[in-house]
Design a protein around this motif. Structure first.
Motif, PDB file in Angstrom:
ATOM      1  N   ARG A   1      40.391 -26.752 -37.732  1.00 33.43           N
ATOM      2  CA  ARG A   1      40.549 -25.959 -38.953  1.00 33.43           C
ATOM      3  C   ARG A   1      39.535 -26.373 -40.004  1.00 33.43           C
ATOM      4  NH1 ARG A   1      45.401 -27.494 -40.874  1.00 33.43           N
ATOM      5  NH2 ARG A   1      46.163 -28.549 -39.023  1.00 33.43           N
TER       6      ARG A   1
ATOM      7  N   VAL B   1      37.977 -16.658 -32.404  1.00 30.79           N
ATOM      8  CA  VAL B   1      37.669 -16.547 -33.826  1.00 30.79           C
ATOM      9  C   VAL B   1      36.350 -15.806 -33.979  1.00 30.79           C
ATOM     10  CG1 VAL B   1      37.257 -17.807 -35.971  1.00 30.79           C
ATOM     11  CG2 VAL B   1      38.899 -18.681 -34.308  1.00 30.79           C
TER      12      VAL B   1
ATOM     13  N   LEU C   1      37.864 -21.992 -30.062  1.00 30.56           N
ATOM     14  CA  LEU C   1      37.334 -21.113 -31.093  1.00 30.56           C
ATOM     15  C   LEU C   1      36.858 -19.780 -30.526  1.00 30.56           C
ATOM     16  CD1 LEU C   1      35.319 -23.659 -33.270  1.00 30.56           C
ATOM     17  CD2 LEU C   1      37.554 -22.669 -33.723  1.00 30.56           C
TER      18      LEU C   1
ATOM     19  N   LEU D   1      45.811 -24.451 -33.932  1.00 27.75           N
ATOM     20  CA  LEU D   1      44.552 -25.185 -34.018  1.00 27.75           C
ATOM     21  C   LEU D   1      44.767 -26.508 -34.731  1.00 27.75           C
ATOM     22  CD1 LEU D   1      41.906 -22.448 -34.909  1.00 27.75           C
ATOM     23  CD2 LEU D   1      42.334 -23.540 -32.707  1.00 27.75           C
TER      24      LEU D   1
ATOM     25  N   CYS E   1      42.094 -18.134 -38.331  1.00 22.55           N
ATOM     26  CA  CYS E   1      42.797 -19.340 -37.869  1.00 22.55           C
ATOM     27  C   CYS E   1      44.161 -19.486 -38.522  1.00 22.55           C
ATOM     28  CB  CYS E   1      41.961 -20.583 -38.164  1.00 22.55           C
ATOM     29  SG  CYS E   1      40.442 -20.665 -37.225  1.00 22.55           S
TER      30      CYS E   1
END
Length: 494
Positions: free
Chosen positions: A160, A231, A228, A155, A149
């Motif tokens: 976060r 990620v 997300l 974000l 991130c």
């Protein structure tokens, strides 16, 4: 002189923080009665609780204990006084909460948590993870999600913080946070223990009989997973759990700095709390290195042994907002309880577009308060809606009433009243009789299924307000239609 900053909510920022449009329906443009969909920006419109400085009281000047991030949960608890003679965590009428083990005086510091133990996030960029200062994240391989991130500052801070919480749950922040977040023996709720809409299964979400809440929640989940999606090692259930933890358990230190604070998040909400959360003003600054200072719970009045220690999540929160954010409602309703008219939100949005030259102007969606109250058999709003009738007061708070004693054009007033009545009837389509719900609640007040109980309570309390609104608006529309008919007869005879 040192000061303590009390963390509270302003009238313009009603709740602590939210990941999306459920944060406050006034910030969300719904399309219930408008044909075209009005775009929203989930996860990026996060309200911040305002801060007020108070004189430093005695006993506030507690020092931060020296803690290693590999210290165990029990050792940290003892070091900050969580399990000593002042405080204990146990079940009570509001669920699990903090209770005084001895008498506490006004001004006593009940609990002080070092900021270095907290997840701290700046609105725009930085985030402090316990044991890993912001400027060292790039060199910490074990923070795999946070590192991913870090390279994408787009974000928003709640996301976060949620990603950081997932890293901490894996042990990246040491033994303390790994134990604190453990679903079996830790202090954070497991995913199936959360009652907020974000975490509800579809069958419970649908039984709320609140189409706006259901639509918003599903959109919110979708956008969270989308944000997300790139990620690594973030799966849907974990992402929703971390987002729910951040949403319901954070504190805003300033408009730009937010904290997820262990132990303090165990304090329950009350309309008349006996404590407040604060921090030393000198500790609030941009994230540079390891933060210093404490977050504290301070008694605002004497608390007897055995009493629950409570704080305010925001003085102007409604049951709709409490449920969206925390998964509970209050009975009697909060002092400023209300429900949201999508028609009013859409009218405000269209007015903003008109002012920007992007839409044709439209008249304001307002009702004359004096005429409305008079039509319902009273001379003034205050005497008509006493404090003892909480549902009526919530209904009045929900309506777009113009307190100025000015009469609008009859046709416009009637059209506005009809538009609001139409929405009230839509909201009640398929609603369950609240008396039936209340009977069920009385029979199942044993805590066997906390989430089902919370959903039925929300449905019952919300439905009562909409039923009262429908009744009031039907009376007003009927009177306005009578006046219009009289005017038509008068005009014909002349």
């Amino acid at each position: 002189m040192m000061v303590v900053v009390r963390i509270s909510s302003s009238s313009s920022s009603i709740i602590k923080m939210n990941l999306g449009p459920c944060e406050c329906a006034r910030s969300r443009r719904h399309n219930l009665l408008v044909g075209n969909h009005v775009p929203s920006v989930p996860f990026r419109r996060c309200s911040a609780r305002s801060l007020r400085c108070l004189p430093m009281r005695k006993a506030h000047q507690s020092s931060s204990p020296q803690l290693s991030f590999d210290t165990s949960l029990s050792e940290v608890s003892q070091a900050i006084g969580f399990t000593q003679d002042r405080l204990e965590l146990k079940s009570g009428p509001n669920g699990r909460g903090l209770f005084a083990k001895r008498r506490l005086n006004e001004g006593d510091t009940i609990l002080a948590v070092p900021l270095s133990l907290c997840i701290l996030a700046e609105r725009e960029e930085a985030i402090h993870i316990p044991g890993v200062p912001w400027d060292e994240h790039a060199n910490v391989e074990k923070l795999k999600r946070t590192k991913a991130c870090r390279d994408a500052y787009v974000l928003p801070w709640p996301i976060r913080s949620a990603v950081a919480l997932l890293d901490l749950a894996d042990g990246s922040g040491g033994r303390f946070w790994e134990e604190y977040t453990c679903h079996e023996n830790g202090l954070l709720p497991a995913p199936e223990e959360y009652s907020m809409p974000l975490m509800l299964p579809d069958d419970l979400l649908d039984m709320l009989a609140d189409a706006t809440c259901v639509e918003t929640t599903r959109e919110e989940r979708s956008q969270l997973c989308q944000l997300l999606g790139e990620v690594d090692s973030v799966e849907r259930r974990g992402a929703l759990w971390a987002a729910a933890c951040v949403r319901s358990r954070n504190f805003a230190l300033t408009d730009e700095l937010f904290a997820v604070a262990p132990f303090l998040d165990m304090a329950n909400h009350a309309a008349q709390p006996n404590a407040e959360v604060g921090t030393q003003a000198t500790a609030i600054a941009r994230l540079k290195g390891v933060p210093t200072g404490n977050l504290q719970i301070v008694a605002t009045r004497p608390i007897e042994a055995g009493d629950e220690v409570t704080i305010s999540y925001g003085p102007n929160m409604t049951n709709e907002q409490l449920f969206a954010r925390y998964g509970f409602t209050m009975s009697p309703p909060p002092p400023r309880d209300a429900v949201e008219f999508a028609a009013v939100l859409n009218a405000e949005y269209l007015r903003e577009l008109a002012e920007a030259g992007q839409a044709p102007p439209r008249p304001p969606l307002r009702l004359n308060q004096h005429a409305f109250v008079e039509a319902n058999g009273a001379s003034d709003a205050e005497s008509w809606a006493p404090e003892s009738d909480a549902v009526l007061r919530a209904a009045m708070e929900s309506l777009p009433l113009d307190e100025a004693d000015t009469s609008s054009e009859l046709e416009l007033e009637l059209n506005n009243a009809r538009e609001l009545l139409e929405e009230a009837m839509i909201r009640l389509d398929g609603a369950v009789d609240p008396d039936v719900d209340e009977t069920w609640l009385d029979e199942h007040n044993d805590g066997d299924d906390v989430r089902l109980y919370a959903c039925v309570a929300y449905r019952s309390r919300r439905t009562r307000v909409w039923l009262r609104l429908r009744s009031l608006l039907e009376t007003y529309v009927s009177q306005l239609e009578g006046k219009k008919k009289e005017e038509g007869c008068s005009s014909s005879s002349s």
